[in-house]
Design a protein around this motif. Structure first.
Motif, PDB file in Angstrom:
ATOM      1  N   GLU A  27       0.833  -1.216   0.000  1.00 51.86           N
ATOM      2  CA  GLU A  27       0.000   0.000   0.000  1.00 51.86           C
ATOM      3  C   GLU A  27       0.859   1.253   0.000  1.00 51.86           C
ATOM      4  OE1 GLU A  27      -3.505  -0.458   0.138  1.00 51.86           O
ATOM      5  OE2 GLU A  27      -3.478   1.634  -0.504  1.00 51.86           O
ATOM      6  N   SER A  29       3.736   1.669  -1.252  1.00 54.05           N
ATOM      7  CA  SER A  29       4.733   1.795  -2.339  1.00 54.05           C
ATOM      8  C   SER A  29       4.024   1.713  -3.684  1.00 54.05           C
ATOM      9  CB  SER A  29       5.844   0.758  -2.194  1.00 54.05           C
ATOM     10  OG  SER A  29       5.333  -0.562  -2.081  1.00 54.05           O
ATOM     11  N   VAL A  30       3.807   0.508  -4.202  1.00 49.67           N
ATOM     12  CA  VAL A  30       3.231   0.419  -5.553  1.00 49.67           C
ATOM     13  C   VAL A  30       1.705   0.415  -5.560  1.00 49.67           C
ATOM     14  CG1 VAL A  30       5.228  -0.649  -6.616  1.00 49.67           C
ATOM     15  CG2 VAL A  30       3.514  -2.088  -5.474  1.00 49.67           C
ATOM     16  N   GLU A  31       1.107   0.077  -4.435  1.00 52.73           N
ATOM     17  CA  GLU A  31      -0.344   0.165  -4.296  1.00 52.73           C
ATOM     18  C   GLU A  31      -1.097  -0.576  -5.405  1.00 52.73           C
ATOM     19  OE1 GLU A  31      -3.947   3.306  -4.010  1.00 52.73           O
ATOM     20  OE2 GLU A  31      -1.991   4.104  -4.485  1.00 52.73           O
ATOM     21  N   CYS A  32      -0.681  -1.778  -5.700  1.00 51.94           N
ATOM     22  CA  CYS A  32      -1.429  -2.615  -6.641  1.00 51.94           C
ATOM     23  C   CYS A  32      -1.020  -4.062  -6.403  1.00 51.94           C
ATOM     24  CB  CYS A  32      -1.180  -2.193  -8.090  1.00 51.94           C
ATOM     25  SG  CYS A  32       0.482  -2.497  -8.681  1.00 51.94           S
ATOM     26  N   PRO A  33      -1.785  -5.020  -6.905  1.00 53.97           N
ATOM     27  CA  PRO A  33      -1.414  -6.418  -6.668  1.00 53.97           C
ATOM     28  C   PRO A  33       0.000  -6.690  -7.179  1.00 53.97           C
ATOM     29  CG  PRO A  33      -3.585  -6.259  -7.717  1.00 53.97           C
ATOM     30  CD  PRO A  33      -2.987  -4.887  -7.745  1.00 53.97           C
ATOM     31  N   GLU A  35       1.105  -9.187  -8.603  1.00 53.15           N
ATOM     32  CA  GLU A  35       1.055  -9.796  -9.936  1.00 53.15           C
ATOM     33  C   GLU A  35       1.113  -8.747 -11.030  1.00 53.15           C
ATOM     34  OE1 GLU A  35      -0.922 -10.345  -7.080  1.00 53.15           O
ATOM     35  OE2 GLU A  35      -2.710 -11.088  -8.119  1.00 53.15           O
ATOM     36  N   ALA A  36       0.641  -7.531 -10.716  1.00 55.87           N
ATOM     37  CA  ALA A  36       0.646  -6.471 -11.726  1.00 55.87           C
ATOM     38  C   ALA A  36       1.997  -5.758 -11.803  1.00 55.87           C
ATOM     39  CB  ALA A  36      -0.468  -5.466 -11.442  1.00 55.87           C
ATOM     40  N   VAL A  37       2.929  -6.147 -10.935  1.00 54.89           N
ATOM     41  CA  VAL A  37       4.277  -5.561 -10.986  1.00 54.89           C
ATOM     42  C   VAL A  37       5.170  -6.541 -11.732  1.00 54.89           C
ATOM     43  CG1 VAL A  37       6.188  -4.634  -9.629  1.00 54.89           C
ATOM     44  CG2 VAL A  37       3.844  -4.409  -8.786  1.00 54.89           C
TER      45      VAL A  37
ATOM     46  N   LYS B 135      -0.225   2.753 -12.544  1.00 58.54           N
ATOM     47  CA  LYS B 135       0.671   2.192 -11.547  1.00 58.54           C
ATOM     48  C   LYS B 135       1.259   0.920 -12.096  1.00 58.54           C
ATOM     49  CE  LYS B 135      -3.044   2.109  -8.419  1.00 58.54           C
ATOM     50  NZ  LYS B 135      -3.711   1.739  -7.183  1.00 58.54           N
ATOM     51  N   PRO B 136       2.265   0.319 -11.468  1.00 55.38           N
ATOM     52  CA  PRO B 136       2.943   0.779 -10.254  1.00 55.38           C
ATOM     53  C   PRO B 136       3.905   1.923 -10.522  1.00 55.38           C
ATOM     54  CG  PRO B 136       4.075  -1.131 -11.117  1.00 55.38           C
ATOM     55  CD  PRO B 136       2.869  -0.915 -11.995  1.00 55.38           C
ATOM     56  N   GLN B 137       4.142   2.740  -9.496  1.00 59.34           N
ATOM     57  CA  GLN B 137       5.221   3.702  -9.619  1.00 59.34           C
ATOM     58  C   GLN B 137       6.522   2.932  -9.814  1.00 59.34           C
ATOM     59  OE1 GLN B 137       7.079   5.787  -6.348  1.00 59.34           O
ATOM     60  NE2 GLN B 137       5.361   5.209  -5.022  1.00 59.34           N
ATOM     61  N   ASP B 162      -1.125   7.332 -10.236  1.00 58.06           N
ATOM     62  CA  ASP B 162      -1.193   6.774  -8.890  1.00 58.06           C
ATOM     63  C   ASP B 162      -0.766   7.881  -7.924  1.00 58.06           C
ATOM     64  OD1 ASP B 162      -1.401   4.968  -6.818  1.00 58.06           O
ATOM     65  OD2 ASP B 162       0.653   4.258  -7.031  1.00 58.06           O
ATOM     66  N   ARG B 285      -9.915  -2.873   0.133  1.00 55.63           N
ATOM     67  CA  ARG B 285      -8.738  -3.060   0.978  1.00 55.63           C
ATOM     68  C   ARG B 285      -8.886  -2.360   2.323  1.00 55.63           C
ATOM     69  NH1 ARG B 285      -6.056  -1.063  -3.536  1.00 55.63           N
ATOM     70  NH2 ARG B 285      -5.254   0.713  -2.368  1.00 55.63           N
ATOM     71  N   GLY B 339      -8.181   0.640  -9.978  1.00 61.49           N
ATOM     72  CA  GLY B 339      -6.744   0.768 -10.142  1.00 61.49           C
ATOM     73  C   GLY B 339      -6.099  -0.561 -10.462  1.00 61.49           C
ATOM     74  N   GLY B 340      -5.571  -1.211  -9.433  1.00 63.69           N
ATOM     75  CA  GLY B 340      -4.787  -2.421  -9.605  1.00 63.69           C
ATOM     76  C   GLY B 340      -5.533  -3.550 -10.301  1.00 63.69           C
ATOM     77  N   LEU B 343      -5.074  -3.811 -13.857  1.00 69.34           N
ATOM     78  CA  LEU B 343      -3.702  -4.078 -14.284  1.00 69.34           C
ATOM     79  C   LEU B 343      -3.335  -5.549 -14.206  1.00 69.34           C
ATOM     80  CD1 LEU B 343      -2.069  -1.009 -12.562  1.00 69.34           C
ATOM     81  CD2 LEU B 343      -2.839  -1.235 -14.916  1.00 69.34           C
ATOM     82  N   LEU B 344      -4.322  -6.393 -13.863  1.00 69.26           N
ATOM     83  CA  LEU B 344      -4.049  -7.826 -13.896  1.00 69.26           C
ATOM     84  C   LEU B 344      -3.856  -8.290 -15.332  1.00 69.26           C
ATOM     85  CD1 LEU B 344      -6.449  -8.968 -11.053  1.00 69.26           C
ATOM     86  CD2 LEU B 344      -3.967  -8.646 -10.977  1.00 69.26           C
TER      87      LEU B 344
END
Lengths: 368, 368
Positions: A27, A29-33, A35-37, B135-137, B162, B285, B339-340, B343-344
């Motif tokens: 939360e 830092s990247v604030e997304c699942p 898997e999406a990174v 995102k992600p940053q 983001d 969340r 958001g996230g 991005l899946l």
């Protein structure tokens, strides 16, 4: 890669704390699942990581999180955003500490005067210091100026506006600053002892700047600002733009339950340039624990990179009869702020009561 | 005399609630013992007063306090100071509502665009609206711009940074704004459907202003700002100085436990000019209650003096499979921010997923 470390207290069942700590790191830092990174560099260098989880009482854990310094970009507002942004919205998370690596810390000049600067201005190298507040709001400029003169004649070091005094019709900012500054100057000429008037600067950034300029032009050296009311980044701008002021930081709007008071008032205010954080003392009108107050004062003064130590100012329901006890607890690098309790006297009796306060502090200071 | 009314929930024993309410009224006005208030005019016209005390569940009371309008002096920062300044430091006090009399309310222009303005810019008079976050940053400017283009091609209405994206080395503000604004413009030319990029403005007031100018010069119309991070008064200044922007307000650093979310995000953000408050949705969340989310959306849109209604933007762990449910709950005057969960998918699949989101919202919108 450089990392800063934040510490939170999280209320959690034992079986979920690991997942909750991990969720907090994502939360903040990247604030997304995850898997999406997909980029390994981002996973390695941007995603925050849980450094440790330690039990901290029943159903509570102390969690250290490492946040990539590059996400902060050296900026005040972004630092706040990254250390306690979204996770402030989680009810059972309290933000209790932050540790910045030297390169990031060096981006924050901190107090420009601090304890040593305040002592030099007051010509008081060792003794505990005194402060009084002018109140109630609603008094006229002439009444406020008279009170300011009385306190300065009584030997009080710093005489501040009540934090409720802004730019009201009954005591407009410019007329008030001019009159109170003149009053304190008169008293200093009479006594030969330094004393300072600290007007309350409050407003949107544009108004703050105008008022700061006016106060500076009138010869004001100390000001009172509530960093959480004006906004922490606006406070930082003000300190950078007007570094000659000594900043008394007021805790108003500090809603301290979610940020531990020693962290918010003792460390973060100092980081952004507060020379003297005012905080609510134990045993007064507020329910702060004595241990928290001690930790706050310690944090304000502790060695921290090149930051000057800041001067703790306990306040909030203080009484003359507690001077000895409080200086015994806080030690001499302290400014005691007594507000309403001084005002139980008026006229000549107010002068005598101010003198009694000053004498008690001097006496206690000689003992500690 | 004009008075504003603040409402607090106070945890208290029955036998002490009257004294605690009275203490709060004094704390939020003259902040000194009543014995020290000798001027009858100040007692009558400046001291705040308890208007009502109502039981609100076990050990809890709802307390209405009337605060003299003249103490606020029509100013944003001083309003905050007077309505939830020192009493924010009391652990068992939650700030839940404020009512401003017309003359004071008229000092706050509120949203410059609001629901109607946003719908006009998007050429979407009735349907629910969509938003996605980049995102992600850590992604480069080119990657962010590509994602922005994809979302706009997919039909998303507002594509925002983001809130963790600031001015980091990996995606510096100016290069990012230029590239993402160009990307969204490209997509709009291709599709013929309006879409907007909303960069995140964050910084001290001086930095905020520079970035706002740059964004405006690049043709940006929507921006994302976290009012609690930059400071509520700084947010107010920004809206006043750059009224052409549509302001998406982010809840970061909103630490909402001590200020009820419907009040902070639904009312206060709107009062200061937020066109579209983003808030954390129930069942995501964050542990917000559905009732609070409903109350927040209602507060954002409710008639309030001459203030334009603002557009609720539920977010925070939203999923495509909840679109129907959420629009059924919030109704069409809503912008869903996913958001996230979008991005899946990546690449072509991301475009398809964005299109699916848009189609679901259009379909649900036709039904509500």
């Amino acid at each position: 890669m450089a990392w800063l470390t934040t510490t939170y207290l999280i209320d959690s069942e034992p079986e979920t704390i690991a997942a909750r700590a991990e969720a907090l790191a994502i939360e903040q830092s990247v604030e997304c699942p995850l898997e999406a990174v997909r980029d390994q560099r981002i996973r390695d260098e941007v995603v925050a990581r849980v450094a440790s989880i330690t039990p901290a009482g029943s159903g509570r854990y102390r969690v250290d999180v490492e946040i990539a310094v590059q996400t902060v970009a050296g900026e005040t507002a972004q630092l706040i955003n990254m250390i306690f942004g979204n996770c402030s919205l989680w009810e059972n998370v309290q933000f209790v500490d932050v540790a910045l690596p030297p390169d990031l810390l060096a981006r924050f000049p901190g107090p420009r005067h601090g304890i040593a600067g305040i002592r030099a201005l007051l010509g008081a190298p060792h003794r505990p210091l005194t402060s009084a507040a002018m109140k109630p709001q609603g008094m006229s400029v002439a009444q406020l100026a008279a009170m300011c003169r009385t306190f300065a004649l009584g030997g009080i070091d710093v005489i501040k506006d009540d934090h409720g005094i802004a730019d009201q019709a009954y005591s407009p900012f410019e007329a008030r600053v001019r009159a109170c500054q003149a009053a304190v100057n008169d008293a200093v000429r009479a006594t030969g002892k330094p004393a300072f008037y600290a007007p309350h600067l409050i407003g949107t950034p544009r108004v703050l700047r105008e008022r700061a300029r006016f106060a500076r032009d009138e010869g004001v050296r100390f000001v009172l600002v509530a960093p959480m009311v004006v906004g922490l980044p606006a406070f930082r701008d003000l300190v950078d733009e007007f570094p000659d002021f000594v900043y008394l930081a007021h805790p108003s709007f500090g809603g301290a339950a979610r940020i531990a008071p020693p962290l918010l008032f003792g460390k973060l205010f100092r980081l952004l340039g507060a020379d003297a954080p005012i905080f609510v003392n134990y045993g007064g009108r507020f329910a702060y624990a004595q241990d928290d107050c001690g930790a706050l004062a310690a944090a304000a003064r502790a060695p921290w990179g090149d930051l000057a130590p800041s001067l703790p100012v306990p306040a909030g329901g203080m009484r003359l009869d507690r001077v000895d006890e409080l200086l015994g607890f806080y030690g001499p690098d302290t400014m005691l702020l007594i507000g309403g309790n001084l005002l139980l006297a008026e006229g000549d009796a107010l002068l005598a009561r101010a003198q009694e306060f000053v004498a008690k502090v001097a006496g206690a200071g000689a003992a500690v």
